[in-house]
Every structure is written in C-alpha cells, then in structure tokens.
Design an enzyme around this catalytic site. Structure first.
Site, short mmCIF file in Angstrom:
data_model
loop_
_atom_site.label_atom_id
_atom_site.label_comp_id
_atom_site.label_asym_id
_atom_site.label_seq_id
_atom_site.Cartn_x
_atom_site.Cartn_y
_atom_site.Cartn_z
N LYS A 196 33.54 36.83 36.59
CA LYS A 196 32.25 36.15 36.54
C LYS A 196 32.12 35.21 37.74
O LYS A 196 31.11 35.21 38.43
CB LYS A 196 32.13 35.38 35.22
CG LYS A 196 30.82 34.66 35.07
CD LYS A 196 30.67 34.02 33.70
CE LYS A 196 29.44 33.12 33.70
NZ LYS A 196 29.25 32.41 32.45
N GLU A 202 44.16 34.55 39.36
CA GLU A 202 44.90 35.76 38.97
C GLU A 202 44.18 37.01 39.49
O GLU A 202 44.78 37.91 40.08
CB GLU A 202 45.01 35.88 37.44
CG GLU A 202 45.87 34.83 36.77
CD GLU A 202 45.11 33.60 36.34
OE1 GLU A 202 44.03 33.30 36.94
OE2 GLU A 202 45.56 32.91 35.42
N GLY A 256 31.85 34.28 29.59
CA GLY A 256 32.89 35.26 29.90
C GLY A 256 33.35 36.02 28.67
O GLY A 256 33.45 37.25 28.68
N GLU A 342 38.85 30.12 22.24
CA GLU A 342 38.25 29.49 23.42
C GLU A 342 36.88 28.91 23.06
O GLU A 342 36.40 27.99 23.72
CB GLU A 342 38.12 30.52 24.57
CG GLU A 342 37.89 29.87 25.92
CD GLU A 342 38.07 30.83 27.09
OE1 GLU A 342 39.12 30.80 27.76
OE2 GLU A 342 37.14 31.62 27.35
N HIS A 372 55.79 45.45 8.29
CA HIS A 372 57.24 45.53 8.50
C HIS A 372 57.72 44.45 9.46
O HIS A 372 58.81 44.54 10.00
CB HIS A 372 57.60 46.92 9.02
CG HIS A 372 57.21 47.99 8.04
ND1 HIS A 372 58.01 48.39 7.00
CD2 HIS A 372 56.05 48.68 7.91
CE1 HIS A 372 57.39 49.31 6.29
NE2 HIS A 372 56.18 49.50 6.82
O1 F6P Z 1 40.08 30.38 32.21
C1 F6P Z 1 39.21 30.78 31.22
C2 F6P Z 1 38.13 31.66 31.78
O2 F6P Z 1 37.19 30.91 32.46
C3 F6P Z 1 37.48 32.48 30.67
O3 F6P Z 1 36.51 31.78 30.00
C4 F6P Z 1 37.01 33.67 31.41
O4 F6P Z 1 36.74 34.74 30.56
C5 F6P Z 1 38.20 33.93 32.31
O5 F6P Z 1 38.64 32.63 32.67
C6 F6P Z 1 37.94 34.75 33.53
O6 F6P Z 1 36.95 34.18 34.33
P1 F6P Z 1 36.23 35.02 35.46
O7 F6P Z 1 35.50 36.14 34.83
O8 F6P Z 1 35.31 34.05 36.15
O9 F6P Z 1 37.29 35.52 36.40
#
Ligand code: F6P
Length: 537
Positions: A196, A202, A256, A342, A372
């Site tokens: 978003k 990451e 998100g 969240e 289990h």
């Molecule tokens: O760190 C939480 C968050 O902002 C979530 O709310 C969101 O879904 C996720 O990180 C990923 O964010 P983005 O789509 O901006 O990479």
C-alpha cells in the site's frame, strides 16, 4: 472505559442446562445467510443475555456507526480517513461515495477492469515473459495485508486454480525468498510487488533482491516484463522502475488488512480467473447488504460480534481459537490474527482515553490436526478458550466422501465434548463397565473427567467456493467492526506497529557492527555483543 456492569447475567451460565432446558435453543440461536449457518447455541448466553447485548449494541450506536462507515464518513478518526472496503465489492448502483462525497464506483470498476485485462493476459500468455513465452510462476512480494489475504484466499480456492503457480514471499528473512526462488526459472517468473505504502522495508528489500535476480540472469532490459505492482503510491512504483500500465492502484480508504478485495487481490485473480474473483466479491457484497440492512436481532456479524465481546469483556476470556475444519483454510487463522488483533488490539478509545479491555488474542490451526496438538488444553486446561469451528457440509472431492464424513464428525464431536464434558462419576462408571476394579476406577476417573461448559461457535457452509469465502471473510470483517464499537476502539488505525519499526531502523547499523550501542539497554547491548561474537568465531 468499557462498561460491562449493565449486564444482568454476568454470572456464569451452564451450557448443558441451557441446551437441556430449551429444545428450541438451536432454532433461536442459529442464523442463516443463504447457505451459511452461524450457530451460537453452544455459547453460554441466555435469551435475556442476548436481549441485553442487543440493547447494549443500540446504546453504543452500532447502527449509526455502521451507516457512517457505509456512507464513507471519515470514521478512522486518528488518520482522518473513510473506511470503504465495502465499496470494493459493491455495484455501481450501491452508490458508494468517499469522504468528500465523490462517487467511487467507477474508479473501483476501472481498476477491476485493468486487473482483469492484465490477469487474463498472464493466464493466456498474452502478457508474456521477456522471451515471449508465457509465465509459469507468479511471486507476490508483500507483507501483512499485502500478503495474508491473497495467500489465504489462493489456498482456500485451490480447486478453482487454473492459472500459473502462485508463490508468496513476505518475510525479510533471506530464507523466504531464497527457498522460493530456488525452485523457479527466472525466464518464466513474474513478480507482483504489493505494498500500500511502497515503503515497507521487508517488501522493498525482497523486491530489490528479486529485481537483482531477474537482472542478473536475464539482463536489466528484462526487468520491465517481469514486474508489476499494486500500491496507493504510484509515484514510488514508477521510481522503482515499474511502468504505469503495470501498476494497479487503490485508495487511502482501503486499510491494508481490508485490502484483499482491491488490486491487492491481483494474485488471486491470476490464480483463479476474473469470474471466480468476481464471485468472491459478490459473496462479500451479500454479507455487506445483510450487515447494512438486517435487524440487529438477526444480523450475523452483529450476533457474532456481540457474543465475541461478551466472551472477552464480560466473561474475561483472553483468547479465542479459530479452528477451520477445512485444510484449505489453513491460513485463515493467520489472516484473522491481523484482521482482528491489528484492528482491536488498542489501549485507548476513539477519544484517546484508556480502555479497560481490548480485543482478544486470536489463534488457531486447522482441525483435525489441532485435536492432536492443543485440544488437550482446551478440554482440560484451567483457562476457558471459546472456539470457533468453521466447516463445510461438502468437500471438493466427492470421491473421498468418507474423509468429509470423518472431518464433520470430528468437528461436531469437539464442540459437543467441550460443551458436555464428563463428570468424575461418569468416567468412573465407564471404567467399571470396561472391567476395571473399583480401586482402579476411583484412582483413574479424575484424569478422565472433563469440566465441560466450554463455549463454541460453529460456522457451517455448503462448500468452500469463491462466494462462500467472500461471505466468510466479510462476516469476520464486520464482526471486528461490531466488537470495536463495543470496546470503543478505532479498528482502522495501527499505531502500535510503529515503535518496533523505528527501533529496527536504529538497530540495523548496530547489528552490522557500526555505531555506538551505548544508549541501548543492557539486554539489547548484551544480545548485540553475542551476535558479534557468534559472527566472528
Ligand atoms: O506494519 C503493519 C502494516 O502497516 C499493515 O497494516 C499492513 O498491512 C502491512 O504493514 C503492509 O503494509 P504495506 O502494504 O504498506 O506494505
């Protein structure tokens, strides 16, 4: 502060008695929407409790808050944003408008059409790899809401999967992308960078690694053909080098964790095709219309939310387990963890004042596997964990009907066992009937006794098809909304994720052995030192 004192029946109820005394209980405590059934009859809530809960919902202005959401008002007050994921699955005639009063239906449909053209192109080979051959594999790079929804839905709809293979890379751990790419041919792989904000570390790190992998094996000129993106930040997508025609947008009124219906759903559409994706949207819309229009007394998300809030706020149960008896919903608990925790894991209300209680910890694994593993604690542990069983009457494998029968029998058996339990006396009688001595039976019976009276909810549907998945996810989204109103929480911001992000960026140089860790606490300094030692010895 959450006020639970108005509840006349905060005292525990005995589920067995409620069910025994009232043969009509199932009829009055279960509700349908089409072929989806919500059974609340195994929750320790009496008719009076339910009436009190509904009155409480009215006091909390659930209907007005819900109408404000559907009307596009900026109910996400801390970010001054509308909350309009429902518009993503609406029809033009639903007339959804954003906070400025601008109709959004045409734009939503426009993006859906662009996604459809691209997805169809990938599926048919018209959108091809740099050497002109069709893509065999698509890798979605995203995290949180840009990963969990599509990953969950792709698995859920596996029987409808007739497009290229889908893979999901989310973790910044190099193992995730390395293990994924190891199996793939760069010449036949398309990447979707889904974020978003297009700033999430990451995702950007993984996207950079994927880009280098393509450029390294096919040349820099191949990058354009092997990447596309989904984001609200189209300027940042362009800066990454992805051309405009391969960038699919959405809007700041899509949170998100509520975004799988938007262009974030592109990988789902590529996997199962536009018609199945639209069927999923239509199922969600059906739940939206029901949530918007049905009286509180028969409204599935309202009832699910009221009972959820009752368990958490009135009964004080700290967690709830979601157990899909549907292997293809294996990622649903993880998806619901983000959706619920969240959204409702907040310590202040919409005015910034402390709340006494927030949403529960949500966890789970598919049944029968969970039986289990952790069901021991659910049956005999000292905590009460309300369980949500999710199961289909039918499977996609009619030739393996015996499996489905066993699955259903196990699902029903677990909710029955949680509810009924077994007294020490009953356990003793069973042991005596099995030929054990009086002494043995008396000694062993306490270990074989179950307290019972443990609440559970069952969601039963005909078959996990795209429309059912849409209904199910929308049911949970609106349930989270209902609970948020009762807790007094804004379900649509997530400030709690920020501190860790800030600290991580400070720690990156320290982990790399640069800079001064003097301002850090003794534990963090000790761990940094241990990392350094382990890396150098
Ligand atoms: O760190 C939480 C968050 O902002 C979530 O709310 C969101 O879904 C996720 O990180 C990923 O964010 P983005 O789509 O901006 O990479």
């Amino acid at each position: 502060m959450t006020d639970t004192s108005t509840f006349p029946a905060a005292a525990p109820r005995d589920l067995r008695t409620l069910l025994q005394d009232d043969p009509g209980r199932f009829g009055r405590f279960s509700r349908h929407l089409g072929d989806m059934l919500l059974d609340l009859s195994k929750c320790a809530v009496s008719s009076e409790d339910l009436a009190a809960l509904i009155a409480h919902a009215r006091d909390k202005r659930i209907e007005a808050r819900r109408d404000a959401m559907f009307a596009g008002r900026p109910i996400n007050e801390s970010e001054n944003r509308a909350v309009l994921h429902v518009a993503l699955r609406g029809r033009i005639e639903d007339g959804y408008k954003d906070a400025a009063g601008r109709p959004v239906g045409d734009e939503v449909e426009g993006v859906l059409k662009a996604m459809t053209a691209f997805a169809e192109g990938v599926r048919t080979g018209a959108v091809a790899a740099s050497d002109g051959r069709p893509f065999t594999d698509v890798v979605n790079i995203g995290i949180g809401g840009s990963d969990l929804g599509p990953a969950m839905a792709t698995l859920a709809l596996a029987p409808y999967h007739d497009g290229p293979r889908l893979h999901y890379v989310s973790n910044v751990d190099s193992a995730h992308i390395a293990d994924t790419l190891k199996e793939l041919d760069p010449a036949r792989t398309l990447f979707i960078v889904a974020s978003k904000t297009f700033t999430t570390i990451e995702t950007m790190t993984n996207a950079g690694t994927a880009r280098a992998w393509i450029a390294g094996s096919l040349g820099e000129s191949a990058v354009g053909a092997h990447f596309c993106a989904v984001s609200t930040a189209l300027d940042k997508v362009a800066a990454f080098g992805i051309e405009e025609s391969r960038a699919f947008g959405f809007w700041d009124w899509v949170g998100g964790r509520y975004s799988l219906w938007s262009a974030i759903g592109l990988p789902i559409m590529i996997a199962v095709g536009p018609a199945n994706f639209r069927a999923m949207l239509a199922g969600a819309r059906e739940m939206d219309r029901h949530f918007a229009d049905a009286p509180l007394e028969t409204n599935l998300p309202v009832l699910l939310g009221l009972v959820g809030w009752w368990h958490r706020a009135v009964r004080g149960y700290p967690t709830r387990a979601v157990i899909p008896y549907d292997q293809r919903l294996a990622r649903l608990p993880a998806y619901l963890q983000q959706l619920d925790m969240e959204s409702n894991g907040k310590s202040v209300d919409t005015e910034g004042r402390p709340v006494s209680v927030s949403g529960p910890v949500v966890w789970g694994e598919p049944g029968t596997n969970g039986q289990h593993a952790f069901f021991q604690l659910l049956h005999q542990g000292t905590d009460v964990v309300p369980v949500e069983f999710i199961v289909g009457a039918r499977s996609h494998e009619p030739s393996l009907q015996a499996h489905q029968d066993l699955l259903l029998a196990n699902c029903l058996a677990q909710s029955e066992a949680l509810m009924k339990g077994r007294t020490v006396e009953e356990a003793k009688t069973q042991l005596l009937d099995a030929g054990r001595s009086e002494e043995d039976a008396a000694r062993i019976a306490p270990f074989r006794a179950f307290a019972g009276n443990k609440p559970s909810i069952t969601i039963l549907y005909r078959l996990l098809d795209p429309a059912t998945l849409g209904r199910l996810v929308a049911l949970y989204e609106h349930r989270v909304f209902v609970e948020a109103q009762l807790f007094g929480i804004n379900a649509f911001d997530q400030w709690g994720v920020e501190l860790g992000k800030e600290l991580a960026s400070q720690l990156v140089p320290l982990v790399a052995g640069e800079g001064d860790d003097g301002a850090k606490d003794a534990s963090t300094r000790g761990l940094l030192q241990a990392i350094k030692t382990m890396r150098t010895t």
